[in-house]
Design a protein around this motif. Structure first.
Motif, PDB file in Angstrom:
ATOM      1  N   TRP A 122       0.693  -0.774   0.366  1.00  0.00           N
ATOM      2  CA  TRP A 122      -0.447   0.354  -0.130  1.00  0.00           C
ATOM      3  C   TRP A 122       0.626   1.168   0.036  1.00  0.00           C
ATOM      4  N   GLN A 123       0.362   2.572  -0.745  1.00  0.00           N
ATOM      5  CA  GLN A 123       1.294   3.562  -0.104  1.00  0.00           C
ATOM      6  C   GLN A 123       0.379   5.276  -0.752  1.00  0.00           C
ATOM      7  N   SER A 124       0.164   5.952  -0.823  1.00  0.00           N
ATOM      8  CA  SER A 124      -0.274   7.630  -0.728  1.00  0.00           C
ATOM      9  C   SER A 124       0.701   7.642  -2.026  1.00  0.00           C
ATOM     10  N   SER A 125      -0.057   9.474  -2.310  1.00  0.00           N
ATOM     11  CA  SER A 125       0.874   9.754  -3.345  1.00  0.00           C
ATOM     12  C   SER A 125       2.233  10.019  -3.299  1.00  0.00           C
ATOM     13  N   ASP A 126       1.813  10.764  -1.295  1.00  0.00           N
ATOM     14  CA  ASP A 126       3.179  11.068  -0.456  1.00  0.00           C
ATOM     15  C   ASP A 126       4.119  10.049   0.807  1.00  0.00           C
ATOM     16  N   ILE A 127       3.065   8.750   0.492  1.00  0.00           N
ATOM     17  CA  ILE A 127       4.253   8.185   1.154  1.00  0.00           C
ATOM     18  C   ILE A 127       3.982   7.229   0.587  1.00  0.00           C
ATOM     19  N   PHE A 128       5.484   6.110   0.692  1.00  0.00           N
ATOM     20  CA  PHE A 128       5.475   5.406  -0.350  1.00  0.00           C
ATOM     21  C   PHE A 128       5.922   3.747   0.732  1.00  0.00           C
ATOM     22  N   GLY A 129       5.319   2.748   0.035  1.00  0.00           N
ATOM     23  CA  GLY A 129       4.776   1.775   0.822  1.00  0.00           C
ATOM     24  C   GLY A 129       5.927   0.801   1.067  1.00  0.00           C
ATOM     25  N   VAL A 130       6.272  -0.118   1.883  1.00  0.00           N
ATOM     26  CA  VAL A 130       7.742  -1.388   1.440  1.00  0.00           C
ATOM     27  C   VAL A 130       6.954  -2.570   1.278  1.00  0.00           C
ATOM     28  N   PRO A 131       7.114  -3.206   0.320  1.00  0.00           N
ATOM     29  CA  PRO A 131       7.078  -4.950  -0.357  1.00  0.00           C
ATOM     30  C   PRO A 131       7.283  -5.431   1.363  1.00  0.00           C
ATOM     31  N   SER A 132       5.936  -5.983   1.586  1.00  0.00           N
ATOM     32  CA  SER A 132       5.730  -6.947   2.529  1.00  0.00           C
ATOM     33  C   SER A 132       7.013  -8.215   2.396  1.00  0.00           C
ATOM     34  N   ASN A 133       7.565  -8.547   3.355  1.00  0.00           N
ATOM     35  CA  ASN A 133       8.917  -9.502   3.351  1.00  0.00           C
ATOM     36  C   ASN A 133       7.933 -10.852   3.149  1.00  0.00           C
ATOM     37  N   ILE A 134       7.941 -12.062   2.139  1.00  0.00           N
ATOM     38  CA  ILE A 134       7.548 -13.254   2.957  1.00  0.00           C
ATOM     39  C   ILE A 134       8.822 -14.573   2.323  1.00  0.00           C
ATOM     40  N   SER A 135       8.950 -15.131   3.060  1.00  0.00           N
ATOM     41  CA  SER A 135       9.944 -16.238   3.190  1.00  0.00           C
ATOM     42  C   SER A 135       9.893 -16.950   2.172  1.00  0.00           C
ATOM     43  N   SER A 136      10.229 -17.787   1.657  1.00  0.00           N
ATOM     44  CA  SER A 136      10.043 -18.947   1.073  1.00  0.00           C
ATOM     45  C   SER A 136       9.899 -20.152   1.911  1.00  0.00           C
ATOM     46  N   THR A 137       9.464 -20.967   2.238  1.00  0.00           N
ATOM     47  CA  THR A 137       9.246 -22.724   2.784  1.00  0.00           C
ATOM     48  C   THR A 137       9.291 -24.059   1.919  1.00  0.00           C
ATOM     49  N   GLY A 138       9.101 -23.175   0.561  1.00  0.00           N
ATOM     50  CA  GLY A 138       9.387 -24.782  -0.158  1.00  0.00           C
ATOM     51  C   GLY A 138      10.024 -24.138  -1.985  1.00  0.00           C
ATOM     52  N   ARG A 139      10.741 -25.808  -2.527  1.00  0.00           N
ATOM     53  CA  ARG A 139      10.667 -25.280  -3.870  1.00  0.00           C
ATOM     54  C   ARG A 139      11.006 -26.520  -4.459  1.00  0.00           C
ATOM     55  N   LEU A 140      10.063 -25.684  -5.793  1.00  0.00           N
ATOM     56  CA  LEU A 140      10.194 -26.605  -6.552  1.00  0.00           C
ATOM     57  C   LEU A 140      10.992 -26.830  -7.721  1.00  0.00           C
ATOM     58  N   ILE A 141      12.229 -28.184  -7.987  1.00  0.00           N
ATOM     59  CA  ILE A 141      13.321 -28.039  -9.286  1.00  0.00           C
ATOM     60  C   ILE A 141      12.649 -27.853 -10.450  1.00  0.00           C
ATOM     61  N   VAL A 142      12.701 -27.331 -11.911  1.00  0.00           N
ATOM     62  CA  VAL A 142      12.393 -27.734 -11.935  1.00  0.00           C
ATOM     63  C   VAL A 142      12.872 -28.392 -13.871  1.00  0.00           C
ATOM     64  N   VAL A 143      13.069 -29.527 -14.181  1.00  0.00           N
ATOM     65  CA  VAL A 143      14.140 -29.752 -15.747  1.00  0.00           C
ATOM     66  C   VAL A 143      12.698 -29.796 -16.491  1.00  0.00           C
ATOM     67  N   HIS A 144      12.726 -29.468 -17.723  1.00  0.00           N
ATOM     68  CA  HIS A 144      12.614 -29.496 -19.246  1.00  0.00           C
ATOM     69  C   HIS A 144      13.241 -29.209 -20.121  1.00  0.00           C
ATOM     70  N   ALA A 145      12.489 -29.551 -21.764  1.00  0.00           N
ATOM     71  CA  ALA A 145      13.470 -29.178 -23.171  1.00  0.00           C
ATOM     72  C   ALA A 145      11.820 -29.361 -23.646  1.00  0.00           C
ATOM     73  N   GLY A 146      12.083 -28.427 -24.883  1.00  0.00           N
ATOM     74  CA  GLY A 146      11.284 -27.694 -25.920  1.00  0.00           C
ATOM     75  C   GLY A 146      12.289 -27.401 -27.038  1.00  0.00           C
ATOM     76  N   SER A 147      11.185 -27.380 -27.951  1.00  0.00           N
ATOM     77  CA  SER A 147      12.201 -26.721 -29.131  1.00  0.00           C
ATOM     78  C   SER A 147      10.951 -25.703 -30.144  1.00  0.00           C
ATOM     79  N   ASN A 148      10.393 -26.308 -31.251  1.00  0.00           N
ATOM     80  CA  ASN A 148       9.758 -24.792 -31.583  1.00  0.00           C
ATOM     81  C   ASN A 148       8.209 -25.406 -32.318  1.00  0.00           C
ATOM     82  N   ASN A 149       8.279 -26.519 -31.479  1.00  0.00           N
ATOM     83  CA  ASN A 149       7.350 -28.075 -31.091  1.00  0.00           C
ATOM     84  C   ASN A 149       6.525 -27.637 -29.977  1.00  0.00           C
ATOM     85  N   GLY A 150       6.853 -26.764 -29.139  1.00  0.00           N
ATOM     86  CA  GLY A 150       6.523 -27.374 -28.084  1.00  0.00           C
ATOM     87  C   GLY A 150       6.963 -27.069 -26.359  1.00  0.00           C
ATOM     88  N   PHE A 151       7.107 -28.320 -25.386  1.00  0.00           N
ATOM     89  CA  PHE A 151       7.284 -28.556 -24.465  1.00  0.00           C
ATOM     90  C   PHE A 151       7.647 -29.899 -24.714  1.00  0.00           C
TER      91      PHE A 151
END
Length: 379
Positions: A122-151
């Protein structure tokens, strides 16, 4: 000499004619090739014929090089620019034909966190807001391949980072990548494909790697012995390293483990230049996937189960049309690099000679005086 030149040009013309015939053949089967993987598999007979023709056409490049070199050596100096343009024209036709005949698959890996969302505050015209700091609790690793035909179908790999069990665990490394390559990628791509890799460390693991200056002395001795290079085991470490440097293989002779696996399955590995991820079009696909996830992860704290669902939806949202645009974008960047590289080659080096102005003036003066004296004696 002139008759020999005419004969060489005639032989070269026959080679160029084979490229023209090959491109006509590709035009005839273009619809079937472009629609591969969309509704049905290509006819096996057509695949075998295409692979055979590709192998044959690759052999003629050496023939052309031989004839063209002889022609250039036997041509007059004023024809040199013409000969260069002839070589460039053939190489353009040749590589375009090869590109049309082979399927290019770009592979890469990325990650998605359950806090992957659009930053808001949230911010107004004269007060700048600060984005909330959200920490990651889970990560997925993704591996894939594709060409001009798509994934590529059935080539997706998704696993939780840091998990200690299962077929894929830990982080992305050579073991996990090799397992994905052999189990998911290679069984699902057409014959004679080109697999584009970046320079991730696990892509660059070498078999029988050349020792570095910081390697153990015993490693240096073992490497020299295996190569059959005469050496003194009692020599100092720096002496052994100097000997290794003398027999170090060039970059194109490095024995990469991943490359060997790809070659053994009848495909070709190709690496993007270091620090140039813009030439790997799958990076554009990943950007679109992550944008899709951000727009749907409004809370920034998705469970891994829900994150996986959103991820699958994001991957499916990248269409064949999108991939074709990615290809065109990367080709445009590549062409710009080629043009820039060509212009840089055209720039002649600027050589500046630094002389002492006083010494030069004295030298010129002495030369003038000597000349005047010689003239007066003659007169």
């Amino acid at each position: 000499m002139e008759e020999e030149l005419k004969l060489l040009i005639k032989k070269r013309g026959a080679v160029k004619g084979r490229i023209t015939l090959f491109r006509k053949y590709l035009a005839e089967i273009e619809d079937k090739v472009l629609n591969f993987g969309e509704n049905e598999l290509l006819d096996e007979t057509l695949l075998i014929e295409l692979e055979t023709r590709c192998n044959k056409i690759e052999e003629i490049f050496g023939e052309f090089e031989g004839y063209q070199t002889e022609i250039e050596l036997n041509s007059n100096e004023e024809d040199f620019e013409l000969r260069l343009s002839e070589r460039d024209a053939f190489e353009n036709d040749y590589f375009k034909a090869i590109n049309l005949s082979r399927f290019y698959f770009k592979q890469d890996e990325t990650w998605v966190d359950n806090d992957l969302t659009v930053g808001k505050c949230w911010q107004s015209s004269d007060i700048f807001g600060v984005p909330s700091n959200i920490s990651s609790t889970g990560r997925l690793i993704v591996v894939h391949a594709g060409s001009n035909n798509g994934f590529l179908e059935n080539a997706s790999l998704v696993f939780k980072a840091g998990q200690t069990s299962g077929d894929y665990h830990g982080q992305m490394n050579q073991t996990n990548f090799t397992k994905w390559l052999t189990e998911k990628l290679l069984p699902n791509i057409p014959a004679n494909s080109i697999i584009i890799l970046d320079n991730a460390p696990y892509h660059l693991v070498q078999k029988d790697k050349t020792p570095t200056k910081s390697s153990l002395k015993q490693h240096m001795i073992d490497w020299l012995s295996k190569k059959g290079i005469t050496h003194d085991p009692s020599a100092r470490k720096y002496e052994l390293y100097d000997l290794i440097q003398m027999h170090r293989p060039s970059n194109n002779q490095k024995n990469y483990v991943i490359d060997n696996i790809i070659w053994q399955h009848g495909h070709t590995p190709l690496r993007t230049p270091p620090y140039m991820c813009e030439l790997n079009l799958i990076e554009l696909a990943w950007a679109q996937v992550k944008r899709h996830i951000r727009c749907r992860n409004t809370s920034g704290d998705l469970s891994l189960t829900k994150l996986r669902e959103v991820l699958d939806d994001a991957i499916n949202s990248v269409t064949r049309s999108d991939w074709e645009k990615f290809c065109q974008h990367v080709i445009h960047i590549q062409e710009k690099y080629w043009q820039t590289d060509y212009m840089m080659k055209e720039i002649e080096p600027l050589v500046i000679t630094l002389d002492n102005a006083d010494e030069s003036s004295d030298s010129d003066l002495e030369t003038d005086n000597d000349t005047d004296g010689s003239d007066s004696e003659t007169e």
